[in-house]
Scaffold this motif. Structure first.
Motif, PDB file in Angstrom:
ATOM      1  N   LEU A 196      19.901  12.844  12.304  1.00 42.30           N
ATOM      2  CA  LEU A 196      19.029  11.954  11.529  1.00 42.30           C
ATOM      3  C   LEU A 196      18.715  12.534  10.155  1.00 42.30           C
ATOM      4  O   LEU A 196      18.591  11.798   9.168  1.00 42.30           O
ATOM      5  CB  LEU A 196      17.742  11.680  12.299  1.00 42.30           C
ATOM      6  N   HIS A 197      18.596  13.857  10.078  1.00 44.51           N
ATOM      7  CA  HIS A 197      18.355  14.517   8.793  1.00 44.51           C
ATOM      8  C   HIS A 197      19.541  14.286   7.853  1.00 44.51           C
ATOM      9  O   HIS A 197      19.354  13.981   6.674  1.00 44.51           O
ATOM     10  CB  HIS A 197      18.123  16.008   9.036  1.00 44.51           C
ATOM     11  N   ILE A 198      20.736  14.392   8.379  1.00 44.77           N
ATOM     12  CA  ILE A 198      21.940  14.157   7.577  1.00 44.77           C
ATOM     13  C   ILE A 198      22.020  12.694   7.147  1.00 44.77           C
ATOM     14  O   ILE A 198      22.427  12.394   6.023  1.00 44.77           O
ATOM     15  CB  ILE A 198      23.198  14.605   8.350  1.00 44.77           C
ATOM     16  N   ILE A 199      21.626  11.776   8.013  1.00 41.81           N
ATOM     17  CA  ILE A 199      21.593  10.354   7.637  1.00 41.81           C
ATOM     18  C   ILE A 199      20.606  10.135   6.489  1.00 41.81           C
ATOM     19  O   ILE A 199      20.870   9.365   5.560  1.00 41.81           O
ATOM     20  CB  ILE A 199      21.256   9.480   8.861  1.00 41.81           C
ATOM     21  N   GLY A 233      12.968  16.931   8.921  1.00 46.58           N
ATOM     22  CA  GLY A 233      12.898  18.350   8.570  1.00 46.58           C
ATOM     23  C   GLY A 233      11.696  19.028   9.203  1.00 46.58           C
ATOM     24  O   GLY A 233      11.791  20.132   9.733  1.00 46.58           O
ATOM     25  N   MET A 234      10.546  18.345   9.150  1.00 49.23           N
ATOM     26  CA  MET A 234       9.348  18.903   9.800  1.00 49.23           C
ATOM     27  C   MET A 234       9.541  18.985  11.305  1.00 49.23           C
ATOM     28  O   MET A 234       9.128  19.963  11.938  1.00 49.23           O
ATOM     29  CB  MET A 234       8.121  18.057   9.446  1.00 49.23           C
ATOM     30  N   ALA A 235      10.184  17.980  11.874  1.00 48.15           N
ATOM     31  CA  ALA A 235      10.440  17.995  13.320  1.00 48.15           C
ATOM     32  C   ALA A 235      11.378  19.147  13.683  1.00 48.15           C
ATOM     33  O   ALA A 235      11.170  19.822  14.700  1.00 48.15           O
ATOM     34  CB  ALA A 235      11.034  16.661  13.762  1.00 48.15           C
ATOM     35  N   LEU A 236      12.381  19.388  12.868  1.00 48.64           N
ATOM     36  CA  LEU A 236      13.308  20.482  13.136  1.00 48.64           C
ATOM     37  C   LEU A 236      12.610  21.840  13.102  1.00 48.64           C
ATOM     38  O   LEU A 236      12.856  22.694  13.965  1.00 48.64           O
ATOM     39  CB  LEU A 236      14.466  20.463  12.131  1.00 48.64           C
ATOM     40  N   VAL A 237      11.759  22.036  12.124  1.00 49.75           N
ATOM     41  CA  VAL A 237      11.025  23.304  12.055  1.00 49.75           C
ATOM     42  C   VAL A 237      10.149  23.457  13.297  1.00 49.75           C
ATOM     43  O   VAL A 237      10.125  24.517  13.931  1.00 49.75           O
ATOM     44  CB  VAL A 237      10.175  23.383  10.765  1.00 49.75           C
ATOM     45  N   GLY A 238       9.458  22.397  13.679  1.00 50.92           N
ATOM     46  CA  GLY A 238       8.608  22.454  14.866  1.00 50.92           C
ATOM     47  C   GLY A 238       9.390  22.717  16.136  1.00 50.92           C
ATOM     48  O   GLY A 238       8.966  23.517  16.979  1.00 50.92           O
ATOM     49  N   LEU A 239      10.524  22.060  16.274  1.00 50.05           N
ATOM     50  CA  LEU A 239      11.344  22.251  17.470  1.00 50.05           C
ATOM     51  C   LEU A 239      11.896  23.673  17.547  1.00 50.05           C
ATOM     52  O   LEU A 239      11.927  24.284  18.620  1.00 50.05           O
ATOM     53  CB  LEU A 239      12.484  21.235  17.507  1.00 50.05           C
ATOM     54  N   PHE A 255      10.603  30.921   3.747  1.00 48.29           N
ATOM     55  CA  PHE A 255      10.814  30.813   2.305  1.00 48.29           C
ATOM     56  C   PHE A 255      11.840  29.723   1.995  1.00 48.29           C
ATOM     57  O   PHE A 255      11.633  28.908   1.095  1.00 48.29           O
ATOM     58  CB  PHE A 255      11.264  32.154   1.717  1.00 48.29           C
ATOM     59  N   LYS A 256      12.930  29.709   2.741  1.00 43.68           N
ATOM     60  CA  LYS A 256      13.964  28.691   2.561  1.00 43.68           C
ATOM     61  C   LYS A 256      13.389  27.302   2.831  1.00 43.68           C
ATOM     62  O   LYS A 256      13.608  26.369   2.056  1.00 43.68           O
ATOM     63  CB  LYS A 256      15.144  28.959   3.495  1.00 43.68           C
ATOM     64  N   ILE A 257      12.659  27.161   3.929  1.00 38.29           N
ATOM     65  CA  ILE A 257      12.076  25.875   4.290  1.00 38.29           C
ATOM     66  C   ILE A 257      11.066  25.439   3.233  1.00 38.29           C
ATOM     67  O   ILE A 257      11.002  24.268   2.857  1.00 38.29           O
ATOM     68  CB  ILE A 257      11.418  25.938   5.691  1.00 38.29           C
ATOM     69  N   GLY A 258      10.267  26.385   2.733  1.00 39.93           N
ATOM     70  CA  GLY A 258       9.299  26.075   1.690  1.00 39.93           C
ATOM     71  C   GLY A 258       9.957  25.612   0.406  1.00 39.93           C
ATOM     72  O   GLY A 258       9.484  24.668  -0.242  1.00 39.93           O
ATOM     73  N   LEU A 259      11.059  26.253   0.041  1.00 37.63           N
ATOM     74  CA  LEU A 259      11.791  25.849  -1.158  1.00 37.63           C
ATOM     75  C   LEU A 259      12.385  24.457  -0.984  1.00 37.63           C
ATOM     76  O   LEU A 259      12.270  23.602  -1.879  1.00 37.63           O
ATOM     77  CB  LEU A 259      12.894  26.866  -1.465  1.00 37.63           C
ATOM     78  N   LYS A 260      13.001  24.214   0.167  1.00 36.54           N
ATOM     79  CA  LYS A 260      13.579  22.888   0.429  1.00 36.54           C
ATOM     80  C   LYS A 260      12.488  21.814   0.447  1.00 36.54           C
ATOM     81  O   LYS A 260      12.674  20.723  -0.082  1.00 36.54           O
ATOM     82  CB  LYS A 260      14.336  22.883   1.755  1.00 36.54           C
ATOM     83  N   ILE A 284      21.297  24.448  -0.758  1.00 40.74           N
ATOM     84  CA  ILE A 284      20.415  25.467  -0.172  1.00 40.74           C
ATOM     85  C   ILE A 284      20.546  25.444   1.340  1.00 40.74           C
ATOM     86  O   ILE A 284      20.644  26.473   1.991  1.00 40.74           O
ATOM     87  CB  ILE A 284      18.958  25.248  -0.628  1.00 40.74           C
ATOM     88  N   ALA A 285      20.576  24.233   1.905  1.00 37.30           N
ATOM     89  CA  ALA A 285      20.673  24.107   3.363  1.00 37.30           C
ATOM     90  C   ALA A 285      21.989  24.672   3.888  1.00 37.30           C
ATOM     91  O   ALA A 285      22.027  25.329   4.926  1.00 37.30           O
ATOM     92  CB  ALA A 285      20.534  22.642   3.762  1.00 37.30           C
TER      93      ALA A 285
END
Length: 120
Positions: free
Chosen positions: A11-14, A52-58, A69-74, A115-116
């Protein structure tokens, strides 16, 4: 948990495809100064934010290490893109989005993708 993570990645890629695809369809109009922020760009950016938030949580729930840091930049890049798209989405019929703002959306989205992919 892995099937859910893979579904969120899909879904993120979509979302990325919707945002970047909306930008690419307007590139010819951007050259003429007639570009518009199409609805798919807003929907794609929101999809990227939520998934993206769901992925970090999972990943955190699974105990995986997350590069904050990467997630914060993205996230920072995405918030700027989302703000630009949201503020310029309802232009009047005669008004068009500025070339600089529209180009920034494309450049920041592309930077977010690189970045991803490249930052491991």
């Amino acid at each position: 948990m892995d099937p859910l993570i893979h579904a969120m990645i899909g879904l993120h890629i979509i979302g990325i495809a919707a945002l970047l695809g909306g930008f690419l369809t307007q590139m010819k109009a951007m050259g003429k100064g007639e570009a518009r922020m199409v609805p798919s760009m807003l929907h794609g950016a929101l999809t990227m934010l939520v998934t993206g938030m769901a992925l970090v949580g999972l990943h955190r729930a699974q105990g995986d290490a997350v590069n904050t840091f990467k997630i914060g930049l993205k996230l920072s890049l995405l918030v700027v893109v989302l703000a630009l798209v949201y503020l310029n989405r309802d232009q009047e019929e005669g008004e068009r989005v500025g070339t600089a703002a529209f180009g920034a959306v494309g450049a920041l989205t592309t930077a977010d993708v690189f970045i991803a992919v490249l930052w491991t």
